[in-house]
Design a protein around this motif. Sequence first.
Motif, short mmCIF file in Angstrom:
data_model
loop_
_atom_site.label_atom_id
_atom_site.label_comp_id
_atom_site.label_asym_id
_atom_site.label_seq_id
_atom_site.Cartn_x
_atom_site.Cartn_y
_atom_site.Cartn_z
N ARG A 145 -6.10 0.34 8.13
CA ARG A 145 -4.67 0.01 8.17
C ARG A 145 -4.07 0.51 9.47
O ARG A 145 -4.47 1.57 9.98
N SER A 160 -7.68 -1.17 0.13
CA SER A 160 -8.42 -1.05 -1.13
C SER A 160 -8.95 -2.40 -1.60
O SER A 160 -9.82 -2.47 -2.45
N GLY A 180 -4.19 -4.39 -4.34
CA GLY A 180 -5.20 -3.40 -4.71
C GLY A 180 -4.46 -2.13 -5.09
O GLY A 180 -4.08 -1.36 -4.22
N ASP A 240 0.81 -1.23 0.00
CA ASP A 240 0.00 0.00 0.00
C ASP A 240 0.84 1.28 0.00
O ASP A 240 0.44 2.30 0.56
#
Length: 430
Positions: A306, A300, A40, A13
Motif C-alpha cells: 500500500r 489483504s 478484505g 483498509d
Amino acid sequence: MPNIVVVGAQWGDEGKGRIVDLIAEKVDVVVRYQGGSNAGHTIVTNGQTIILHHIPSGILREGKLSVIGNGVVIDPQIFLEEIERLRAAGYKVDEENLKLSDRAHVVMPYHKQVDIAREEKMGRNRIGTTGRGIGPVYEDKVARRGIKVGDLLHPESFSARLRAVLEERNLYLTRVLQKEPLEFEKIFEEYIRYGEQIKGFVTDTSKLLNDLIDKRKSILFEGAQGALLDVDFGTYPYVTSSSAGSGGACTGTGVGPTKIDMVLGVAKAYTTRVGEGPFPSEISGEIGEKLRESGGEYGSTTGRPRRCGWFDAVSLRYSARVNGITAIALTKLDVLSKFNKIKICTAYKYRGEIIKDFPSHIEILKNCLPVYEEIDGWEKDLSDVKDIKDLPYQARAYIDRIQEATGVPIWIVSLGASREKVIFLKDNLL
Ligand code: IMO
Ligand code: MG
C-alpha cells in the motif's frame, strides 16, 4: 440500541473489520451493503487472522445474524470458499446466521476477464483495480443486463438471459480486448451448481431487515472500501464502482434513512491507498517505507504494497461532510510509536494558494501539495495502554489535534489488531 453505519473515511483498509467486530458484540445484526470480493476485512481473534471478503465481520460473534444486502456483488466461488474457511476455523456459518439477498448481483467469469484485460490495455492509465470483476459487474447492473442471485434459482430464465449477455460480452472480449470468447454451457452449468449450493441462504433481505427493525433489533451497516473510493464522492475515476459512503447503506439494503441513527467513520492514524490516483499526503522514500513495514501495509485481498502517507485532515473533513459522520474510530495509533516526529496535513496548497476544502475535481486535487503541522512523537510502546489517562501526553495531543482539525469527535482508539487493544474515549455512545 441505535442502528449504526460503519464507513471507511479514507481510501479503504482503515480497519473497518476490526471496528465492526468490536461493536458487533452490542448489536443484533451486521449487514454488508456494497462492494464484493475486492474488500478484505481482517479480524484477529484467539490468535487467528480471519480475512472476510463478502461475509459481514459480525459472523465471528456468536448469536448474531449476518446479512449480505442487495448492493453487494457476489462471486459465488469466493463466497463458498469463504464459508468453508470460516467453518474450518471453528465458526458457525449456516442458513440460520447468514442471509444473502436475492437481489444482489453476481460476478460472472466475463466480468473478471474484462476487468483484468482492460487494466492491461490501459497500461499507465490503469485504475489499479483488484481484478475481481467489480467495475464490470456494477456496469452490467446499471445497464440492466446483470445476473442476480435470484436468477441462479430459475434455470430457464437464467439460461435465456445469460445467452444474450454472453453474446454481447464475447464480442467485447474478442473484438475490443483481443481475448478468447467464453463458452455458454460451461458457465451455465457452473452457476446453476452455485445456485444449488447457496439457495439456503437466499432471501428478501430488505423485508427481513425491516421486520427486525420493527421488532427493535439493532443493525450495524458495514461499509466496504472507503469514502474517497465512492463512485460519486471519491477521487473519480480512481474509485471503486459502488456507493462506498454512508448513503450506500440505504440503497444497498432497502432500509430507509429514517431508520439510521449514527455514522461512525473509521480512519487510520495515518493514510494509505492501494492502486492509482492522487494522494496529497503520500510520503515517498525511507519514511514511507518505515510506515509500510511498521503498519504491515500490504493488501489483504491482493497482497500489493500500500502507498503510505501522513494523516490528511482535509480529506477527512470532506469525508465527514459527505457522509454525515458523527464520530470517528481511529485505528493503528500504535504504528506511529516508531516515529519521533509526526505530521498532520491540515490544508493543501494549490498554485500558491492555501485551500482548506477537498477539491471536487481531480485536475485540482492532483496538483495539490500538503501543508503540514509537525507534532512530537511519543516513541513508546502503546500495547498495554487500557485507558486514555495512560496514553503518553504527545499521543493525547495528537488525538486532540485530529479532533480539532477534522471537527469530528473521536470515540474509539485502536492500539492493535486483537480485540482487547482498544480504548473508548467517550462514554459508550451506543
Ligand atoms: P476494503 O473494504 C482499499 C481500490 C483498488 C483500486 C480501486 C478500484 O478492504 O477497505 P476495484 O477492484 O474496486 O474496481 O478497484 O479501489 N480498492 C480498495 N482499496 N481497500 C479496499 O477494500 C478496496 N477495494 C477496492 O485498489 O484502487
Ligand atoms: Mg482491505
